[in-house]
Design an enzyme around this catalytic site. Structure first.
Site, PDB file in Angstrom:
ATOM      1  N   LYS A  31     -15.338  14.519 -11.080  1.00  0.00           N
ATOM      2  CA  LYS A  31     -16.251  15.127 -10.051  1.00  0.00           C
ATOM      3  C   LYS A  31     -15.655  14.509  -8.379  1.00  0.00           C
ATOM      4  O   LYS A  31     -15.969  13.624  -8.253  1.00  0.00           O
ATOM      5  CB  LYS A  31     -17.756  14.611 -10.226  1.00  0.00           C
ATOM      6  CG  LYS A  31     -18.657  15.320  -9.229  1.00  0.00           C
ATOM      7  CD  LYS A  31     -20.057  15.272  -9.521  1.00  0.00           C
ATOM      8  CE  LYS A  31     -20.871  14.088  -8.939  1.00  0.00           C
ATOM      9  NZ  LYS A  31     -20.883  14.435  -7.676  1.00  0.00           N
ATOM     10  N   ASP A  60     -17.529  19.283  -6.079  1.00  0.00           N
ATOM     11  CA  ASP A  60     -19.145  19.350  -5.931  1.00  0.00           C
ATOM     12  C   ASP A  60     -19.501  19.484  -4.555  1.00  0.00           C
ATOM     13  O   ASP A  60     -20.009  18.645  -3.657  1.00  0.00           O
ATOM     14  CB  ASP A  60     -19.753  17.881  -6.409  1.00  0.00           C
ATOM     15  CG  ASP A  60     -21.230  17.948  -6.533  1.00  0.00           C
ATOM     16  OD1 ASP A  60     -21.779  18.685  -5.838  1.00  0.00           O
ATOM     17  OD2 ASP A  60     -21.626  16.701  -6.403  1.00  0.00           O
ATOM     18  N   LYS A  62     -21.444  22.122  -3.028  1.00  0.00           N
ATOM     19  CA  LYS A  62     -22.745  22.893  -3.104  1.00  0.00           C
ATOM     20  C   LYS A  62     -22.687  23.955  -1.930  1.00  0.00           C
ATOM     21  O   LYS A  62     -23.360  23.846  -1.082  1.00  0.00           O
ATOM     22  CB  LYS A  62     -23.911  21.927  -2.924  1.00  0.00           C
ATOM     23  CG  LYS A  62     -23.961  20.805  -4.141  1.00  0.00           C
ATOM     24  CD  LYS A  62     -25.323  19.706  -3.651  1.00  0.00           C
ATOM     25  CE  LYS A  62     -25.263  18.993  -4.399  1.00  0.00           C
ATOM     26  NZ  LYS A  62     -24.126  17.791  -4.592  1.00  0.00           N
ATOM     27  N   ASP A  65     -24.275  29.737   2.270  1.00  0.00           N
ATOM     28  CA  ASP A  65     -23.952  30.278   3.507  1.00  0.00           C
ATOM     29  C   ASP A  65     -24.358  31.871   3.030  1.00  0.00           C
ATOM     30  O   ASP A  65     -24.872  32.111   2.082  1.00  0.00           O
ATOM     31  CB  ASP A  65     -22.644  30.087   4.072  1.00  0.00           C
ATOM     32  CG  ASP A  65     -22.164  30.179   5.376  1.00  0.00           C
ATOM     33  OD1 ASP A  65     -22.658  31.297   5.691  1.00  0.00           O
ATOM     34  OD2 ASP A  65     -21.703  29.239   5.986  1.00  0.00           O
ATOM     35  N   THR A 119     -32.463  16.082  -6.232  1.00  0.00           N
ATOM     36  CA  THR A 119     -33.246  15.134  -6.721  1.00  0.00           C
ATOM     37  C   THR A 119     -33.747  14.148  -5.750  1.00  0.00           C
ATOM     38  O   THR A 119     -34.649  13.255  -6.154  1.00  0.00           O
ATOM     39  CB  THR A 119     -32.704  13.936  -7.882  1.00  0.00           C
ATOM     40  OG1 THR A 119     -31.287  13.824  -7.213  1.00  0.00           O
ATOM     41  CG2 THR A 119     -32.320  15.000  -9.191  1.00  0.00           C
ATOM     42  N   ARG A 209     -21.465   5.125 -11.255  1.00  0.00           N
ATOM     43  CA  ARG A 209     -21.377   3.634 -11.170  1.00  0.00           C
ATOM     44  C   ARG A 209     -21.457   2.892 -12.558  1.00  0.00           C
ATOM     45  O   ARG A 209     -20.422   1.893 -12.557  1.00  0.00           O
ATOM     46  CB  ARG A 209     -22.628   3.226 -10.447  1.00  0.00           C
ATOM     47  CG  ARG A 209     -22.736   3.391  -8.945  1.00  0.00           C
ATOM     48  CD  ARG A 209     -23.833   3.354  -8.251  1.00  0.00           C
ATOM     49  NE  ARG A 209     -24.801   4.480  -8.517  1.00  0.00           N
ATOM     50  CZ  ARG A 209     -25.889   4.897  -7.898  1.00  0.00           C
ATOM     51  NH1 ARG A 209     -26.436   4.036  -7.091  1.00  0.00           N
ATOM     52  NH2 ARG A 209     -26.509   5.843  -8.500  1.00  0.00           N
TER      53      ARG A 209
HETATM   54  O1  C5P Z   1     -23.436   6.524 -10.005  1.00  0.00           O
HETATM   55  P1  C5P Z   1     -24.099   7.556 -10.630  1.00  0.00           P
HETATM   56  O2  C5P Z   1     -24.019   7.802 -12.128  1.00  0.00           O
HETATM   57  O3  C5P Z   1     -25.863   7.423 -10.170  1.00  0.00           O
HETATM   58  O4  C5P Z   1     -23.514   8.755 -10.031  1.00  0.00           O
HETATM   59  C1  C5P Z   1     -24.274  10.216 -10.215  1.00  0.00           C
HETATM   60  C2  C5P Z   1     -23.296  10.977  -9.249  1.00  0.00           C
HETATM   61  O5  C5P Z   1     -24.170  12.502  -9.459  1.00  0.00           O
HETATM   62  C3  C5P Z   1     -23.314  11.010  -7.710  1.00  0.00           C
HETATM   63  O6  C5P Z   1     -22.112  11.573  -7.354  1.00  0.00           O
HETATM   64  C4  C5P Z   1     -24.483  11.774  -7.279  1.00  0.00           C
HETATM   65  O7  C5P Z   1     -24.128  12.010  -5.873  1.00  0.00           O
HETATM   66  C5  C5P Z   1     -24.695  13.104  -8.141  1.00  0.00           C
HETATM   67  N1  C5P Z   1     -25.769  13.517  -8.051  1.00  0.00           N
HETATM   68  C6  C5P Z   1     -26.982  12.919  -8.328  1.00  0.00           C
HETATM   69  N2  C5P Z   1     -28.242  13.739  -8.303  1.00  0.00           N
HETATM   70  C7  C5P Z   1     -28.084  15.043  -8.302  1.00  0.00           C
HETATM   71  C8  C5P Z   1     -26.961  15.782  -7.896  1.00  0.00           C
HETATM   72  C9  C5P Z   1     -25.853  14.857  -7.770  1.00  0.00           C
HETATM   73  O8  C5P Z   1     -27.170  11.687  -8.675  1.00  0.00           O
HETATM   74  N3  C5P Z   1     -29.126  15.854  -8.214  1.00  0.00           N
END
Ligand code: C5P
Length: 228
Positions: A31, A60, A62, A65, A119, A209
């Site tokens: 991603k 990603d 998003k 427009d 979120t 992470r």
């Molecule tokens: O590190 P972690 O597993 O929390 O990463 C989740 C990924 O998903 C990050 O790139 C974050 O920006 C993305 N994301 C999210 N919640 C969303 C949309 C995207 O955590 N609603």
């Protein structure tokens, strides 16, 4: 389920070092988000594919427009050779149809997902913009995306099954906030384990992470893959 790894490290070098450590696993999705793409652009996508041409790319960005501008951008994204990208569902039905009509002219096209509710919104902030609660609107946006030819949505694990019930079992759900074995939530509000994601019929768990902060990312992926 297909594992999607969030390449959220601060530099291209660190992200590519992570990709290299995972190069033995052909079935991964990478991603690539806003920061990486704005800074490192198309060569970054090429560098990932050079490490392992089987890796698939989820861009990603998003998009949001006017419909024609979104369709132009979608066409450029397809030309890069990206395998999946996303748009905001709130861009509307005409935008969805225009994007899909343009892409469907091609022999091969990337998968297109819609973002339902970010979120980061709480209920108050969300309804100030969308006029409805998050759960209700997320399901409505998912239905709209399905009816207008998109392939799936980005949603919470806990919405995945309800969304499939009002659309189709084949309508894809991509869900961040996964902590494979219940690891530290960090800033995520509602997290799910991989076991839960499977129960909720998630197609693409997104994990950042818990993999890139692990001292042995390849070992972590090796533990995750049998659970998918
Ligand atoms: O590190 P972690 O597993 O929390 O990463 C989740 C990924 O998903 C990050 O790139 C974050 O920006 C993305 N994301 C999210 N919640 C969303 C949309 C995207 O955590 N609603």
């Amino acid at each position: 389920m297909q594992l999607s790894i969030a390449l959220d490290l601060p530099t291209a070098e660190e992200n590519l070092a992570l990709v290299s450590k995972l190069s033995q696993y052909d079935d991964l999705w990478m991603k690539v988000g806003f920061r990486s793409y704005i800074r490192d652009g198309r060569p970054f996508i090429g560098a990932i594919k050079a490490i392992n041409p089987h890796f698939r790319i989820f861009l990603d960005l998003k998009l949001y427009d006017i419909p024609n501008t979104m369709a132009d951008a979608a066409e450029e994204i397809a030309a890069i050779g990206v395998d999946m990208f996303n748009i905001h569902a709130s861009a509307g039905e005409i935008a969805m149809r225009t994007v899909m009509a343009r892409l469907n002219k091609q022999q091969q096209r990337p998968l297109v997902l819609a973002v339902t509710a970010l979120t980061s919104f709480d209920e108050k902030g969300f309804s100030a913009i969308y006029g409805k609660g998050i759960d209700e609107k997320a399901v409505q946006f998912a239905k709209m995306s399905y009816e207008n030819g998109l392939d799936g949505v980005v949603c919470s694990t806990f919405e995945s099954r309800a969304i499939k019930e009002v659309t189709s079992g084949d309508f894809l759900t991509l869900c961040p906030g996964i902590r494979p074995f219940g690891e530290d939530a960090g800033d995520q509000q509602r997290i799910a384990t991989l076991e839960r994601a499977k129960i909720e019929m998630v197609d693409f768990p997104v994990i950042g992470r818990p993999i890139y902060q692990d001292p042995d990312p390849a070992g972590k992926v090796a533990q995750i893959l049998p659970l998918l």
